[in-house]
Design an enzyme around this catalytic site. Structure first.
Site, PDB file in Angstrom:
ATOM      1  CE  LYS A 105     -11.178  -6.120   1.827  1.00 40.89           C
ATOM      2  NZ  LYS A 105     -10.290  -5.119   1.241  1.00 40.89           N
ATOM      3  NE  ARG A 121      -3.185  -6.646  -4.405  1.00 37.42           N
ATOM      4  CZ  ARG A 121      -3.951  -6.777  -3.351  1.00 37.42           C
ATOM      5  NH1 ARG A 121      -3.424  -7.132  -2.208  1.00 37.42           N
ATOM      6  NH2 ARG A 121      -5.240  -6.558  -3.416  1.00 37.42           N
ATOM      7  CB  SER A 152      -4.369  -6.267   4.671  1.00 39.53           C
ATOM      8  OG  SER A 152      -3.981  -5.015   4.207  1.00 39.53           O
ATOM      9  CG  HIS A 180      -1.955  -0.948   1.366  1.00 46.35           C
ATOM     10  ND1 HIS A 180      -2.155  -1.712   2.479  1.00 46.35           N
ATOM     11  CD2 HIS A 180      -2.938  -1.295   0.499  1.00 46.35           C
ATOM     12  CE1 HIS A 180      -3.215  -2.495   2.307  1.00 46.35           C
ATOM     13  NE2 HIS A 180      -3.699  -2.274   1.101  1.00 46.35           N
TER      14      HIS A 180
HETATM   15  P1  ADP Z   1      -6.442  -5.496   0.390  1.00 49.18           P
HETATM   16  O1  ADP Z   1      -6.801  -5.819  -1.050  1.00 49.18           O
HETATM   17  O2  ADP Z   1      -5.038  -5.865   0.776  1.00 49.18           O
HETATM   18  O3  ADP Z   1      -7.483  -5.847   1.416  1.00 49.18           O
HETATM   19  P2  ADP Z   1      -7.256  -2.740   0.346  1.00 49.18           P
HETATM   20  O4  ADP Z   1      -8.686  -2.938   0.111  1.00 49.18           O
HETATM   21  O5  ADP Z   1      -6.880  -1.960   1.543  1.00 49.18           O
HETATM   22  O6  ADP Z   1      -6.339  -3.996   0.436  1.00 49.18           O
HETATM   23  O7  ADP Z   1      -6.591  -2.169  -0.961  1.00 49.18           O
HETATM   24  C1  ADP Z   1      -6.460  -0.824  -1.264  1.00 49.18           C
HETATM   25  C2  ADP Z   1      -5.756  -0.667  -2.580  1.00 49.18           C
HETATM   26  O8  ADP Z   1      -4.391  -1.052  -2.447  1.00 49.18           O
HETATM   27  C3  ADP Z   1      -6.320  -1.542  -3.708  1.00 49.18           C
HETATM   28  O9  ADP Z   1      -6.276  -0.780  -4.890  1.00 49.18           O
HETATM   29  C4  ADP Z   1      -5.351  -2.683  -3.794  1.00 49.18           C
HETATM   30  O10 ADP Z   1      -5.296  -3.238  -5.082  1.00 49.18           O
HETATM   31  C5  ADP Z   1      -4.044  -1.982  -3.451  1.00 49.18           C
HETATM   32  N1  ADP Z   1      -3.051  -2.869  -2.929  1.00 49.18           N
HETATM   33  C6  ADP Z   1      -3.176  -3.715  -1.893  1.00 49.18           C
HETATM   34  N2  ADP Z   1      -2.030  -4.402  -1.697  1.00 49.18           N
HETATM   35  C7  ADP Z   1      -1.153  -3.973  -2.647  1.00 49.18           C
HETATM   36  C8  ADP Z   1       0.190  -4.326  -2.992  1.00 49.18           C
HETATM   37  N3  ADP Z   1       0.852  -5.265  -2.337  1.00 49.18           N
HETATM   38  N4  ADP Z   1       0.772  -3.667  -4.018  1.00 49.18           N
HETATM   39  C9  ADP Z   1       0.082  -2.743  -4.704  1.00 49.18           C
HETATM   40  N5  ADP Z   1      -1.189  -2.381  -4.446  1.00 49.18           N
HETATM   41  C10 ADP Z   1      -1.802  -2.983  -3.429  1.00 49.18           C
END
Ligand code: ADP
Length: 167
Positions: free
Chosen positions: A41, A92, A130, A17
């Protein structure tokens, strides 16, 4: 003044992130990290909305034009409310594509004024999420480098109880 928005649940924020936030921050005068309450979630977040925001605030202290805001409304409404003209998301592996493409299309129907942009994850963080970090931490595995140090410590503390409670 160009303002962008990086939305997510961030339960908790990972190095993946933060890589996206830092790269997006170079493209805008101001970047708002929008933390979704997301009560449903994955069986409910591990960390409260205040904890999740505080983790990101601490990790982005060195970026004065990045701010962190919680929200529990339609993303496009929140983006309009804070005056963001673009939503920036990390992509990703191909598994993200379908879901993100759908969300971007639906959001475009709601507002054509706010553009969705994608930044590709770097190979090192391509498979980092996460939920994976929580899973590893829950079983006492190594999460160094996958999350900032303060998040690492908070995860250890939060999950220590559940490990002790295991038979
Ligand atoms: P997760 O998918 O890990 O539950 P979130 O909903 O918090 O995470 O994701 C927020 C944004 O961050 C999304 O656009 C997701 O694709 C991106 N994201 C999550 N992990 C990564 C990563 N390792 N590298 C790049 N982008 C990421």
């Amino acid at each position: 003044m160009k303002r962008g928005m990086c939305p997510g649940t961030f339960d908790p924020v990972t190095s993946g992130h933060l890589d996206i936030i830092e790269r997006a921050a170079t493209l805008f005068d101001e970047l708002v990290v929008a933390v979704a309450l997301s009560p449903d979630k994955g069986g409910g977040p591990l960390f409260s909305i205040d904890e999740r925001c505080a983790f990101i605030e601490q990790a982005t202290e060195h970026l004065p034009h990045v701010s962190v805001r919680p929200f529990d409304t339609l993303l496009m409404d929140f983006a309009a409310e804070v005056g963001a003209t673009a939503i920036i998301k990390g992509l990703r592996a191909v598994t993200d594509f379908e879901r993100e493409f759908q969300m971007a299309q639906l959001n475009y129907r709601i507002s054509t004024e706010i553009e969705t942009m994608f930044i590709m994850a770097i190979p090192e963080y391509m498979y980092l999420s996460s939920s994976a970090v929580k899973e590893i931490a829950r079983h006492g595995g190594p999460i160094e480098g996958l999350v900032p140090l303060h998040v690492h410590d908070a995860l250890e503390e939060r999950l220590a109880g559940s490990r002790l409670g295991r038979t």
